[in-house]
Design a protein around this motif. Structure first.
Motif, mmCIF file in Angstrom:
data_model
loop_
_atom_site.group_PDB
_atom_site.id
_atom_site.type_symbol
_atom_site.label_atom_id
_atom_site.label_comp_id
_atom_site.label_asym_id
_atom_site.label_seq_id
_atom_site.Cartn_x
_atom_site.Cartn_y
_atom_site.Cartn_z
ATOM 1 N N UNK A 164 0.832 -1.299 0.148
ATOM 2 C CA UNK A 164 -0.162 0.346 -0.278
ATOM 3 C C UNK A 164 1.122 1.117 0.221
ATOM 4 N N UNK A 165 2.251 1.370 1.115
ATOM 5 C CA UNK A 165 3.086 2.789 0.952
ATOM 6 C C UNK A 165 3.246 2.759 -0.587
ATOM 7 N N UNK A 166 4.156 1.462 -1.073
ATOM 8 C CA UNK A 166 5.042 1.915 -2.228
ATOM 9 C C UNK A 166 3.868 2.103 -3.403
ATOM 10 N N UNK A 167 2.452 1.837 -3.293
ATOM 11 C CA UNK A 167 1.561 2.434 -4.088
ATOM 12 C C UNK A 167 1.834 3.778 -4.181
ATOM 13 N N UNK A 168 1.306 4.337 -3.376
ATOM 14 C CA UNK A 168 0.957 5.949 -2.981
ATOM 15 C C UNK A 168 2.365 5.727 -3.495
ATOM 16 N N UNK A 169 3.839 5.753 -2.780
ATOM 17 C CA UNK A 169 4.525 6.377 -3.337
ATOM 18 C C UNK A 169 4.754 6.699 -4.981
ATOM 19 N N UNK A 410 -6.589 1.420 1.712
ATOM 20 C CA UNK A 410 -5.596 2.398 2.041
ATOM 21 C C UNK A 410 -5.975 4.011 1.298
ATOM 22 N N UNK A 411 -5.507 4.415 1.687
ATOM 23 C CA UNK A 411 -5.479 6.278 1.016
ATOM 24 C C UNK A 411 -4.871 7.076 0.836
ATOM 25 N N UNK A 412 -4.484 7.152 -0.236
ATOM 26 C CA UNK A 412 -3.339 8.208 -1.110
ATOM 27 C C UNK A 412 -3.131 9.861 -0.066
ATOM 28 N N UNK A 413 -2.180 10.661 0.076
ATOM 29 C CA UNK A 413 -1.864 11.764 -0.189
ATOM 30 C C UNK A 413 -1.402 12.723 -0.707
ATOM 31 N N UNK A 414 -1.378 14.028 -0.586
ATOM 32 C CA UNK A 414 -0.157 14.935 -1.742
ATOM 33 C C UNK A 414 0.385 15.992 -1.269
ATOM 34 N N UNK A 415 1.128 16.176 -1.329
ATOM 35 C CA UNK A 415 2.170 17.663 -0.993
ATOM 36 C C UNK A 415 1.688 18.590 -1.989
ATOM 37 N N UNK A 416 1.107 19.751 -2.395
ATOM 38 C CA UNK A 416 0.898 19.877 -3.221
ATOM 39 C C UNK A 416 2.411 20.937 -3.632
#
Length: 416
Positions: A164-169, A410-416
């Motif tokens: 899950x972490x790798x998919x987000x990264x 899981x849920x992704x997040x993003x620093x714009x």
């Protein structure tokens, strides 16, 4: 026939063969030239088609993003990741702990002792951020081995913590798996604003309001416990979002548990990052003087050994050190904030901010589960059959990083 006549025939035949070979070579040459010209023109055409398709995709993506932004007044946007997958994101704006704490005090009469300043969600390695983008929906399957954030589909489940972490990264720079800092800050914001969400906590419906339903994966009847009642992303009512509007973050409560980053329980000890910095490796996370102790020293069976106790050390461990399996007892309480604190326990402000400890049970609800042996990684929110045990405060530290049940996403997040 004389020898001379035979020789003349042979010579004539040789001339015919030579002429045929020359003509064949000429044809081959022209064919090769035509093929080369065709391949060159085809390659150029393919390149142009690809360029046009890419441009159309950009135009379509821009149109999709603009439509979402216009409709939501800028509260939602669409970010296309490096794998070409669309992600509908909710912009969460910075606020202050003292304002949140005061609003909760005014409304509920409790001081959660959150301190002052910018929530850790909006701090990255000490630098403050004006906003963070949180996936509007749970992650679902995407193209090119990635994941998407779109509504109306089944969430991607049965992936372990590292996957899950790798998919987000892999989505690109700024992308990360939702952290415990982000989850807790949003939960406290909802509590302060009286918009704590309900969700799919009773087989495709809310256990609190059974008229609130969403389509389940098996198209079953809401409330039917015999099927797989995992609902599609975002299909529930507005009251299932963090701000009770259609533009809020959906499905935080119930449906499936969600992996969170930047926190772990190691041999019963609480370990976290100090702010929202996903680049810090686990070995450098901060060990707090906070342990989930057990009321008994029982190590037999796999049932509950009672409610965890926040302590300054482990006095009773329910399994072997270094054992990440689930072959020994666990600890549980129906409300994460109802667990007791030992006389030696020193309260930790950041753990209150992260909804790991609490000054009062008058806060967001949800059960706690943990094992105080081995390494355990957090999931929050609850699942479709959690009932009152699900909630923004629900914290599950019962399993290791390799856990892959069908009620875990899981849920992704993003620093714009």
């Amino acid at each position: 026939m004389s020898i001379e006549q035979i020789n003349e025939i042979v010579t004539a035949a040789d001339r015919v063969v030579t002429a045929v070979e020359n003509k064949a070579a000429e044809i081959d040459s022209k064919t090769a030239a035509l093929a080369s010209d065709y391949n060159s023109k085809k390659a150029a055409l393919d390149q142009q088609v690809a360029a046009n398709s890419a441009q159309l995709a950009i135009v379509a993506s821009d149109g999709y993003r603009k439509a979402i932004e216009d409709a939501s007044g800028g509260r939602n946007t669409v970010v296309i990741d490096e794998q070409g997958n669309p992600n509908v994101m909710v912009r969460v704006q910075r606020f202050n702990y003292e304002d949140i704490n005061q609003a909760i005090l005014d409304r509920l009469g409790v001081d959660l002792m959150l301190g002052t300043g910018t929530p850790t969600m909006f701090q990255r390695n000490g630098e403050q951020m004006g906003e963070v983008l949180i996936a509007k929906y749970l992650a679902s399957s995407g193209a090119n081995g990635g994941c998407s954030v779109i509504g109306g589909v089944q969430p991607r489940t049965s992936v372990d913590y590292d996957v899950a972490k790798a998919l987000c990264n892999k989505k690109g720079a700024g992308w990360h798996m939702m952290s415990i800092h982000e989850w807790a800050a949003i939960a406290l914001w909802s509590l302060a604003n009286d918009t704590v969400p309900r969700g799919n906590t009773n087989y495709a419906r809310s256990h609190e309001n059974k008229l609130e339903t969403a389509r389940s994966s098996d198209n079953g009847i809401p409330g039917d416990a015999s099927g797989l009642a995992r609902t599609d992303t975002g299909k529930g009512p507005a009251t299932w979002s963090h701000d009770h509007t259609e533009w809020g973050i959906q499905d935080l409560v119930g449906n499936v548990w969600e992996w969170l980053d930047q926190m772990m329980l190691s041999e019963g000890q609480v370990i976290t990052t100090l702010d929202n910095n996903p680049e810090i490796v686990e070995e450098n996370w901060i060990k707090h003087s906070a342990y989930f102790d057990s009321p008994v020293a029982n190590t037999e069976g796999t049932d509950s050994a009672g409610s965890p106790v926040l302590n300054s050390a482990i006095t009773n461990r329910n399994g072997p050190i270094g054992e990440d399996s689930n072959d020994n007892p666990y600890l549980t309480n129906s409300h994460f904030a109802a667990i007791t604190k030992s006389e030696t326990y020193q309260k930790v402000e950041i753990l209150r901010r992260l909804l790991i400890e609490s000054e009062s049970t008058t806060t967001v609800s949800g059960a706690i589960y943990c094992r105080n042996y081995g390494n355990r990684f957090p999931r929050r929110g609850g699942n479709w059959y959690g009932g009152s045990l699900a909630g923004l405060g629900a914290l599950n530290l019962r399993s290791g990083r390799s856990s892959t049940p069908s009620d875990l996403g899981f849920r992704p997040a993003f620093f714009a």
